[in-house]
Write an enzyme that holds these catalytic residues in place. Sequence first.
Site, PDB file in Angstrom:
ATOM      1  CB  CYS A 196      -0.600   2.366   3.982  1.00 50.30           C
ATOM      2  SG  CYS A 196      -2.211   1.792   3.438  1.00 50.30           S
ATOM      3  CG  ASP A 197       3.179   1.214   4.508  1.00 52.96           C
ATOM      4  OD1 ASP A 197       2.774   1.684   5.588  1.00 52.96           O
ATOM      5  OD2 ASP A 197       2.932   0.044   4.132  1.00 52.96           O
ATOM      6  CB  CYS A 231      -0.932   0.002   1.214  1.00 54.78           C
ATOM      7  SG  CYS A 231      -2.008   1.452   1.297  1.00 54.78           S
TER       8      CYS A 231
END
Length: 318
Positions: free
Chosen positions: A141-142, A138
């Site tokens: 997300c990261d 992701c």
Amino acid sequence: MSQDLEHVKCLIIGSGPAGYTAAVYASRADLKPVLYTGMLAGGQLTQTTEVENYPGYPEGIMGPEMMENFRKQAERLGADIRFGYVSSVDFSSMPHKVVVDEVKTILADTVIISTGASAKWLGLDSEQKYSGFGVSACAVCDGFFFRGQDVAIVGAGDTAAEEATYLAKMCRKVTMIVRRDEFRASKAMMHRVLHTPNIEILYNTETKEIVGDGQSVTGVTVINNVTNEEKTLDVTGFFVAIGHKPNTDIFKGWIHMDETGYILTKPDSTQTNIEGVFCCGDAQDHIYRQAVTAAGSGCMAAIEAERYLAAKEHIVTA
């Protein structure tokens, strides 16, 4: 068939942000929800490290700790949370029949599906070894953790193209690893990738191994499947964007789904095609796939379940 029967007002299938949030709201509505966690209690977030994009945590929080907090809150409000998996369902009559662990049958007036989705992986041992330590599925997300660094991303579809351009905004260089000699992405997404100067595309290329120092990723070894030439890319982040698979197989034949298996819900609703069955989180969301949006849809599902039951209780017969 097992004689172990239990009748509940609200059954929640699956944990994670969607399921636990549904449990919080269903508890406050006095639905006395029963939640079965599935085999991975807490969902995908239990396999992540630091979460920095969920509101209310100014210093960030570790994914497993966040899910433990969600669980504790739901339990404090009265949710009955149980470890177990749903092995089959029968939505042919009311109440709905759900079999847990192949032995226990739950009769549920309402069912909230929050079984989530699982990222597709390449199947490398090193991929799992460094998951959360440089390997991610992701970018949204990261990606933040790799600002100013060089990263690689594998995939050739719209998701990979979108995540590559997202990473390019914060990373020094993004290398796209594409197995064939062309993209599968739409022309619009290809145009964005091809006109982003710090994205390099390696066509006819496959990932052979993710390299690390035992603690985090230091590179990725790739091979050209036409020339058999191998080389190692110096990257600190490796993103897998080859798709997700919704965990919805047990509902096939009952619930309407798209061709990938994502459950279809009515517009502006979590209601499925089956009366009294609602779906929230990544089992029906193939666009955003974020903890905060999953939690929001869990709230929606619980509210809709409560309103559905309230309407049933107040039906006036002629």
